[in-house]
Design an enzyme around this catalytic site. Structure first.
Site, PDB file in Angstrom:
ATOM      1  N   TRP A 195     -50.229 -10.413 -94.474  1.00  7.13           N
ATOM      2  CA  TRP A 195     -50.859 -11.591 -93.854  1.00  7.13           C
ATOM      3  C   TRP A 195     -52.358 -11.619 -94.133  1.00  7.13           C
ATOM      4  CZ3 TRP A 195     -53.400 -11.651 -88.606  1.00  7.13           C
ATOM      5  CH2 TRP A 195     -53.873 -10.375 -88.257  1.00  7.13           C
ATOM      6  N   ASP A 196     -52.885 -10.504 -94.646  1.00  9.64           N
ATOM      7  CA  ASP A 196     -54.301 -10.420 -94.997  1.00  9.64           C
ATOM      8  C   ASP A 196     -54.732 -11.628 -95.815  1.00  9.64           C
ATOM      9  OD1 ASP A 196     -53.269  -7.938 -94.258  1.00  9.64           O
ATOM     10  OD2 ASP A 196     -54.641  -6.804 -95.517  1.00  9.64           O
ATOM     11  N   GLU A 202     -51.202  -3.470 -83.846  1.00  8.52           N
ATOM     12  CA  GLU A 202     -50.038  -2.649 -84.156  1.00  8.52           C
ATOM     13  C   GLU A 202     -49.930  -1.398 -83.286  1.00  8.52           C
ATOM     14  OE1 GLU A 202     -50.575  -2.053 -88.317  1.00  8.52           O
ATOM     15  OE2 GLU A 202     -49.698  -3.991 -88.856  1.00  8.52           O
ATOM     16  N   LYS A 238     -55.399  -1.455 -81.883  1.00  5.50           N
ATOM     17  CA  LYS A 238     -55.817  -1.061 -83.225  1.00  5.50           C
ATOM     18  C   LYS A 238     -56.852  -2.029 -83.778  1.00  5.50           C
ATOM     19  CE  LYS A 238     -53.858  -0.086 -87.812  1.00  5.50           C
ATOM     20  NZ  LYS A 238     -52.647  -0.219 -88.668  1.00  5.50           N
ATOM     21  N   GLN A 239     -56.710  -3.301 -83.427  1.00  5.91           N
ATOM     22  CA  GLN A 239     -57.572  -4.332 -83.999  1.00  5.91           C
ATOM     23  C   GLN A 239     -57.532  -5.584 -83.126  1.00  5.91           C
ATOM     24  OE1 GLN A 239     -54.680  -4.155 -87.282  1.00  5.91           O
ATOM     25  NE2 GLN A 239     -55.033  -6.346 -87.519  1.00  5.91           N
TER      26      GLN A 239
END
Length: 661
Positions: free
Chosen positions: A303-304, A428, A525-526
């Site tokens: 998806w980046d 994640e 995580k983000q």
């Protein structure tokens, strides 16, 4: 001009792997790591072709229906840079001096090396090279070999060497051995399992010549790789002129000038340089997580591309953006097969892979990241909004329809609204939850866009009503007591992670703790909820409260995280924090902040650094009326920024300087 020249002095970590990555060259089809002419210890030379992969069956200890069936790994092909130079009985093997000069303005790399024999004789090797953007099948080299302190008979052998498989004992789930067995037949190579073929035409050099002290021998080599057995006659100097012209056109539109911070200026230009180099251009390939600079993440597309890379291309290089989106169009039939395999309607795009098939062996952090569907839809929508290319959307609209059909099939209506269960959001470190805010937000947008297109093209009338209803009734969890957006139904009830008792060497957490340990805690995580706020900024006060709650729980173990937090901080007027996040994003690979640049560039972060400048410092957004607008959020550390964007075929120049000047 100096801000376009990258040298070893600019790198925060000059280990061999980092040099090979940062100075790597690519053109969207072919990538070559910048390994030294004489192999060093820990060297990982390699060349890659975008989308050229080998597949192997995934062996599960306990298999289940619908699990991904095969690994796909981008193949590390040839060492195109190693040279053997010797006197009669001595090899030039000891590195005495090394200089690298990457001219990002032209896409040409110049290198100077001095090597010595055991007896002290020294030779200088100068190499000029580039992966051609005019002819993407070509990697071109010009060699100059000079005797420095001796005269004698020199033997030079310079041939491409296939890189044989090797075992890497390092534990890192983000890396997988990319070398593989290939079948060679004349000028053709074929993978054993995926049955993909490449043709090659390599100039080989094997010569012996006399050099006097100070004398130089020059030769040129052209390496060509193609999916078809068709090669043109090419000239090195012609390709070089074309290369300089193509890069000039790129920088004329895509450059960003940062006034007042030379380090960040060089960092952002390096990022834009690599973005231009690694993007697929043929509609059949996309943008690997590590570009074409290394074997990290197996050369997979994520998806980046849609969420971190495409905004840059959409606003500055729309033709490349269109090619990257065309890849999703061309893979739609496979995505429909995947949804059917899982007993759902519509299309489900893979979380990771190359061919279009799902290759993630760990479904909780793979297939369950259903937001990939909404991410893809969002990218098509942004492309149309910025470029005005309605004809392409007309051709591609089935992507939007089929992803909308999936949401209707996967979600369900309850007394609370339309709910989507058992998903994993961008964070994640939290998996298989109900009503992830980001996922629901992207699904809602996907459904609304499908409804809009159905009305525009006067089709799917009955079905589109259900799309609209599901979008309107989408459920979003909210904690009324704390006035916080719920990341998902369970996150706020979990035990907070004990950051004080977590040693620095235990980051990233995924390398030191079992998922069950991580999943049961409040730890990210983000960016997750905050990423949704960046895309759909609706309430600045809500954004501030959510940022205050979620940011301290975020490890930023993912390179995708800092840029988003930087944009949020800019919009909240938290200039110091915004500058800190942007700085990390701009020089992440230059300074090796993540500690793994040797595996390849962090492409999504590079796109994120553009977001930090344009969405963050320059405040690019669309008004409620759909008009393009900017806001000056420059931190005091930066005097001014200057850049261009393309909006509906018109180039707009943007300049912001410190507020109050």
């Amino acid at each position: 001009m100096q801000d376009f020249i990258l040298t070893l002095a600019d790198l925060g970590n000059t280990n061999t792997g980092n040099i090979e990555t940062i100075f790597a060259q690519a053109n969207g089809f072919l990538g070559v790591r910048a390994s030294g002419p004489v192999l060093e210890k820990n060297a990982t030379p390699g060349s890659f072709v975008n989308g050229f992969y080998e597949s192997n069956e995934i062996i599960y200890g306990e298999n289940a229906y619908g699990y991904a069936k095969n690994h796909e790994t981008m193949v590390k092909l040839f060492d195109l840079r190693t040279i053997e130079i010797s006197l009669i009985d001595e090899m030039f093997s000891k590195l005495v001096q090394r200089e690298l000069f990457l001219n990002m303005k032209t896409g040409i790399l110049n290198e100077n090396y001095v090597y010595a024999t055991p007896s002290g004789k020294q030779i200088k090797i100068s190499l000029e090279s580039f992966t051609s953007h005019a002819n993407r099948h070509v990697y071109a080299q010009k060699w100059n070999i000079t005797a420095l302190n001796f005269e004698g008979n020199i033997r030079v052998i310079k041939n491409a060497k296939h890189i044989a498989p090797a075992v890497d004992s390092e534990f890192d789930p983000r890396v997988r051995e990319a070398s593989t067995k290939l079948v060679f037949e004349k000028n053709k190579l074929t993978t054993v399992n995926s049955n993909l073929s490449l043709y090659f035409k390599f100039d080989e050099y094997n010569d012996e010549f006399e050099l006097n002290k100070g004398q130089t021998q020059e030769f040129v080599q052209l390496y060509q790789l193609s999916r078809e057995n068709l090669f043109l006659d090419i000239d090195y100097d012609d390709l070089k002129v074309q290369q300089e012209h193509i890069f000039q056109e790129f920088w004329d539109v895509s450059d960003i000038e940062i006034i007042g911070d030379d380090r960040l200026q060089k960092g952002i230009r390096l990022n834009l340089y690599h973005l231009f180099n690694s993007a697929g251009r043929d509609g059949k390939t996309n943008f690997a997580a590590k570009g074409l600079t290394g074997e990290g993440y197996e050369g997979h597309y994520f998806w980046d591309t849609e969420m971190y890379l495409l905004p840059f291309f959409i606003y500055t290089q729309p033709d490349i953006a269109k090619s990257l989106l065309s890849y999703r169009v061309n893979q739609l039939s496979i995505a429909k097969e995947r949804a059917k395999e899982l007993d759902f309607k519509g299309a489900l795009y893979p979380w990771r892979g190359i061919s279009g098939h799902e290759t993630s062996a760990y479904y909780p952090a793979g297939t369950a990241q259903l937001h990939i569907n909404g991410d893809i839809s969002y990218a098509f929508q942004l492309y149309e909004k910025v470029t005005g290319d309605h004809e392409f959307i007309a051709l591609a609209r089935d992507v939007i329809y089929e992803t909308a059909r999936f949401w209707i099939s996967y979600g369900f209506h309850s007394s609370r609204g339309f709910e989507i269960h058992e998903v994993t959001g961008p964070d994640e470190y939290t998996a298989l939850v109900n009503n992830n805010y980001y996922t629901n937000k992207m699904a809602q947008n996907n459904l609304y866009y499908a409804y809009e297109l159905a009305k525009r093209f006067d089709e799917n009338e009955k079905e589109s009503i259900f799309w609209q209803q599901a979008a309107k009734q989408m459920y979003f969890g909210y904690d009324n007591k704390r006035k916080i957006t719920q990341q998902d139904d369970s996150f706020l009830s979990k035990e907070p992670w004990d950051f004080d008792e977590t040693p620095l060497q235990n980051y990233p957490l995924l390398l030191h703790y079992h998922p069950m340990k991580i999943y049961k805690h409040q730890v990210l995580k983000q960016a997750d909820t905050l990423l949704a706020h960046m895309l759909f900024a609706e309430d600045i006060e809500q954004m501030a409260r959510d940022c205050d709650f979620y940011e301290p729980l975020t490890t930023h173990d993912s390179s995708l995280s800092r840029a988003v937090h930087g944009v949020i901080a800019s919009r909240l007027g938290r200039d110091k924090q915004a500058y800190s996040f942007f700085s990390d994003s701009a020089i992440m690979d230059l300074a090796d902040i993540q500690g793994n640049a040797a595996h390849g560039i962090h492409a999504a972060n590079m796109g994120g650094s553009w977001l930090g400048l344009v969405y963050g410092f320059a405040g690019l957004h669309f008004t409620s009326e759909g008009e393009l607008a900017f806001e000056n959020h420059l931190p005091r550390e930066i005097q001014a920024i200057k850049f261009k964007i393309k909006y509906k075929n018109e180039i707009k120049e943007v300049f912001f300087e410190q507020k109050g000047k």
